[in-house]
Design an enzyme around this catalytic site. Structure first.
Site, PDB file in Angstrom:
ATOM      1  N   HIS A 133       1.035  -1.312  -0.044  1.00 56.72           N
ATOM      2  CA  HIS A 133       0.012  -0.153   0.091  1.00 56.72           C
ATOM      3  C   HIS A 133       0.696   1.563  -0.399  1.00 56.72           C
ATOM      4  O   HIS A 133       0.489   2.532  -0.771  1.00 56.72           O
ATOM      5  CB  HIS A 133      -0.716  -0.241   1.340  1.00 56.72           C
ATOM      6  CG  HIS A 133      -1.655   0.891   1.464  1.00 56.72           C
ATOM      7  ND1 HIS A 133      -3.227   1.516   1.401  1.00 56.72           N
ATOM      8  CD2 HIS A 133      -1.315   2.628   1.720  1.00 56.72           C
ATOM      9  CE1 HIS A 133      -3.879   2.424   1.809  1.00 56.72           C
ATOM     10  NE2 HIS A 133      -2.852   3.606   2.168  1.00 56.72           N
ATOM     11  N   GLU A 134       1.859   1.704   0.821  1.00 53.69           N
ATOM     12  CA  GLU A 134       2.740   2.354   0.953  1.00 53.69           C
ATOM     13  C   GLU A 134       3.963   2.495  -0.902  1.00 53.69           C
ATOM     14  O   GLU A 134       3.589   3.650  -0.957  1.00 53.69           O
ATOM     15  CB  GLU A 134       3.911   2.531   2.246  1.00 53.69           C
ATOM     16  CG  GLU A 134       3.081   2.448   3.077  1.00 53.69           C
ATOM     17  CD  GLU A 134       2.181   3.308   3.652  1.00 53.69           C
ATOM     18  OE1 GLU A 134       2.089   4.556   2.814  1.00 53.69           O
ATOM     19  OE2 GLU A 134       1.210   2.974   4.087  1.00 53.69           O
ATOM     20  N   HIS A 137       1.515   4.057  -2.783  1.00 49.92           N
ATOM     21  CA  HIS A 137       1.610   5.835  -2.820  1.00 49.92           C
ATOM     22  C   HIS A 137       2.951   6.266  -3.721  1.00 49.92           C
ATOM     23  O   HIS A 137       2.941   7.334  -4.262  1.00 49.92           O
ATOM     24  CB  HIS A 137       2.168   6.373  -1.364  1.00 49.92           C
ATOM     25  CG  HIS A 137       0.290   6.048  -0.370  1.00 49.92           C
ATOM     26  ND1 HIS A 137      -0.858   6.877  -1.401  1.00 49.92           N
ATOM     27  CD2 HIS A 137      -0.312   5.238   0.729  1.00 49.92           C
ATOM     28  CE1 HIS A 137      -1.997   6.451  -0.523  1.00 49.92           C
ATOM     29  NE2 HIS A 137      -1.140   5.895   0.840  1.00 49.92           N
ATOM     30  N   GLU A 211      -6.257   7.442  -0.509  1.00 47.72           N
ATOM     31  CA  GLU A 211      -6.352   6.263  -0.220  1.00 47.72           C
ATOM     32  C   GLU A 211      -6.931   4.744  -1.103  1.00 47.72           C
ATOM     33  O   GLU A 211      -6.677   3.773  -0.984  1.00 47.72           O
ATOM     34  CB  GLU A 211      -7.462   6.009   1.412  1.00 47.72           C
ATOM     35  CG  GLU A 211      -5.990   6.732   2.298  1.00 47.72           C
ATOM     36  CD  GLU A 211      -4.677   6.957   2.746  1.00 47.72           C
ATOM     37  OE1 GLU A 211      -4.778   5.063   2.283  1.00 47.72           O
ATOM     38  OE2 GLU A 211      -3.993   7.121   3.368  1.00 47.72           O
TER      39      GLU A 211
END
Length: 408
Positions: A133-134, A137, A211
């Site tokens: 997930h990071e 980003h 998100e």
């Protein structure tokens, strides 16, 4: 996200312009004004680095090398290779709050931050999903956007915390001096708080929508949506068990975290970082992950998901919205009375009090509405009626002043 970023630019850009105009008006020299522009450009060049440092400082994170966390480093390196990204730097925050975030100027100069609380509670596929997930980003470059646009709000958060805690830090007779100093600066502080609140609302709007994209990117990278769903639910269940003091200590980086560290404020709250939701509701994120799992043809029921502990219930009442709208209507009644010939100086303090109360209540009402409460229409109408004329007036003043300076 694009709309919020444009509004942030509109909010931030007049500030350096005002500095240049002030230097020009104070010195009467365009040479010094150009020097002020050069100083602002140098500051903007340094801003990405400053933003990253502020983000790490907000979480009290420190950089680590491979020999410090070999398993974590190897996992991030493997995921970065799968995503065709350079291996980012790693930092670990000593807090027990289980969370993670990413920051940096570009995919080639990014940093992934994890907390000790996350490493002690999440392992295996769930930890891999959080790190993916990071990295999503980083790949989407929204880590850079968030660290850049959130820098002024992080500085404002530190200033707000310092001002609010000033009376408590003072001792003896100094408490009286601090009280009168804050009272003397009341109106400038209110104006700065309004700017801080608007900027925080826009930054957190960007944070909420990014998100969704990072969640989908993590699923596409790992191919295991159930792992990310399980990790999100596990973290959401653990956060209510963390002491409030630890949660507040990391509140400055709340917009960057994978999950917000603080829930809906229960009473009268003044910190905009807590007024507005920094992330989408967990239920919506899980629903979108479920849709993504169907898109890639994988069942989310491959593993049993842990039950969500202490789910955050949306706010159901929002009386501040009507109160703000009433203040806006009362304010315009005063304005109409002045137009009809009343003496504005006789009611200057009540009018200012009504205006301030309306803006503060309107911002609070908008914050609660962003978390699911009703009343967004009343809150926006009140804020538009109270703030928009002043914004247009200030912008018009600067335009006239700038045109006049060029004509001279």
């Amino acid at each position: 996200m694009a709309t919020a970023l444009v509004l942030l630019a509109v909010l931030y850009l007049p500030i350096p312009g005002a500095i240049v105009l002030f230097v020009r008006g104070w010195s009467g020299s365009w040479l010094l004004a150009i020097g002020a522009v050069a100083g602002l450009v140098a500051f903007l060049v340094f801003l990405p680095t400053l933003s990253e440092r502020l983000a790490l400082a907000a979480a009290h994170a420190v950089y680590v090398e491979r020999e410090d966390e070999p398993q974590l480093y190897d996992l991030v390196a493997r995921l970065a290779g799968m995503a065709d990204l350079p291996v980012p730097r790693l930092a670990v925050a000593p807090t027990d709050v289980p969370n993670a975030f990413s920051a940096g100027r570009s995919p080639t100069d990014a940093v992934v931050v994890v907390t000790r609380g996350l490493l002690s509670r999440v392992q295996g596929g769930e930890l891999e999903a959080v790190l993916a997930h990071e990295l999503a980003h980083v790949a989407n470059r929204d880590a850079f956007v968030m660290t850049l646009v959130s820098a002024p709000t992080m500085l404002a958060h530190k200033l707000f915390t310092w001002v609010v805690s000033a009376p408590g830090r003072a001792k003896g007779a100094a408490k009286v001096l601090v009280f009168f100093a804050l009272l003397y600066c009341f109106f400038p502080l209110v104006m700065l708080w309004i700017l801080y609140a608007v900027a925080a609302a826009l930054v957190l709007t960007v944070s909420r929508y990014r998100e969704y994209v990072a969640d989908r990117g993590a699923v596409l990278l790992t191919g295991a949506p159930e792992q990310l769903m399980s990790a999100l639910q596990r973290l959401a269940g653990e956060l209510p068990l963390i002491p409030k003091a630890d949660l507040r200590a990391t509140a400055g980086a709340n917009a960057l975290f994978i999950l917000p560290t603080e829930g809906q404020p229960g009473g009268f709250e003044l910190d905009p970082q807590r007024l507005f939701g920094s992330h989408p509701p967990l239920e919506r994120r899980l629903a979108r992950l479920s849709e993504t799992s169907r898109d890639i043809g994988r069942s989310i029921h491959a593993e049993k998901l842990p039950a969500l502990q202490e789910p955050q219930e949306p706010a159901t009442r929002n009386p501040r919205a009507l109160a703000a709208f009433f203040c806006a209507a009362l304010y315009w009644c005063f304005v109409a009375a002045f137009w009809l010939g009343a003496d504005p100086f006789q009611a200057a303090i009540p009018v200012a009090a009504v205006w301030i109360a309306g803006v503060v209540l309107g911002i609070q009402a908008a914050g609660r509405a962003s978390r699911g409460a009703p009343g967004m229409g009343f809150a926006v109408a009140a804020l538009t009626g109270l703030v928009a004329p002043w914004v247009l007036g200030i912008v018009g003043f600067f335009v006239v002043f700038l045109v006049g300076s060029f004509l001279d």
